[in-house]
Write an enzyme that holds these catalytic residues in place. Structure first.
Site, PDB file in Angstrom:
ATOM      1  CG  HIS A  50      26.020 -33.434  40.060  1.00  0.00           C
ATOM      2  ND1 HIS A  50      24.839 -34.062  40.341  1.00  0.00           N
ATOM      3  CD2 HIS A  50      26.210 -33.577  38.722  1.00  0.00           C
ATOM      4  CE1 HIS A  50      24.324 -34.561  39.236  1.00  0.00           C
ATOM      5  NE2 HIS A  50      25.144 -34.281  38.233  1.00  0.00           N
ATOM      6  CD  GLU A  52      24.604 -31.582  44.932  1.00  0.00           C
ATOM      7  OE1 GLU A  52      25.231 -31.212  43.908  1.00  0.00           O
ATOM      8  OE2 GLU A  52      23.415 -31.908  44.910  1.00  0.00           O
ATOM      9  CB  CYS A  80      20.781 -36.124  41.629  1.00  0.00           C
ATOM     10  SG  CYS A  80      22.556 -36.508  41.658  1.00  0.00           S
ATOM     11  CB  CYS A  83      24.530 -35.630  45.029  1.00  0.00           C
ATOM     12  SG  CYS A  83      25.398 -34.990  43.571  1.00  0.00           S
TER      13      CYS A  83
END
Length: 146
Positions: A50, A52, A80, A83
């Site tokens: 992701h 992040e 999420c 993260c």
């Protein structure tokens, strides 16, 4: 400089590569960009790639530290749970996100990790920055996929 604009540009680049359009920027205390990325889960065959996670990992390597307590994360979508947990582990000072994620979010939705008594770090959270623009990018991406 509008850091959400940079995150949105990263998200658009991700969409152009066939990735879910999420972009992130990690800033030092003085506003210097330490890292910026868009999602790379498909390209890397890595569910944890992701935006992040990518910027946190890059900045950690750059700073040679697993903790970044003077840094701010700007991301186009509410992080999420995975993260959000990594953000806490890196001790990020502030999280600024665009669109809320009622299905997959981990900060304002879902497990609300930073409100949990077991949360070892609670960054400042600012949600809804350029929310409409961030949400529209995601809606358009998924509409075009159907």
């Amino acid at each position: 400089m509008d850091m959400m604009r940079i995150a949105l540009n990263e998200a658009r680049s991700a969409a152009n590569r066939g990735e879910v359009p999420v972009g992130a920027v990690l800033l030092a205390a003085d506003g210097t960009v330490l890292a910026q990325a868009g999602n790379q889960t498909e390209a890397d065959h890595d569910a944890s790639a992701h935006a992040e996670m990518l910027v946190l990992r890059e900045a950690g390597k750059l700073r040679r530290s697993p903790r970044l307590p003077d840094c701010d994360l700007v991301v186009t979508l509410e992080p999420c749970p995975m993260c959000a947990a990594a953000i806490a582990a890196f001790r990020i000072r502030r999280v600024i996100f665009g669109a809320y994620d009622s299905k997959g979010g981990g900060i304002e939705h879902g497990p609300r990790l930073y409100q949990s008594p077991g949360s070892h770090h609670r960054p400042e959270v600012i949600g809804g920055v350029r929310e409409a623009e961030c949400a529209e990018l995601l809606r358009d991406f998924f509409r075009d996929r159907r």
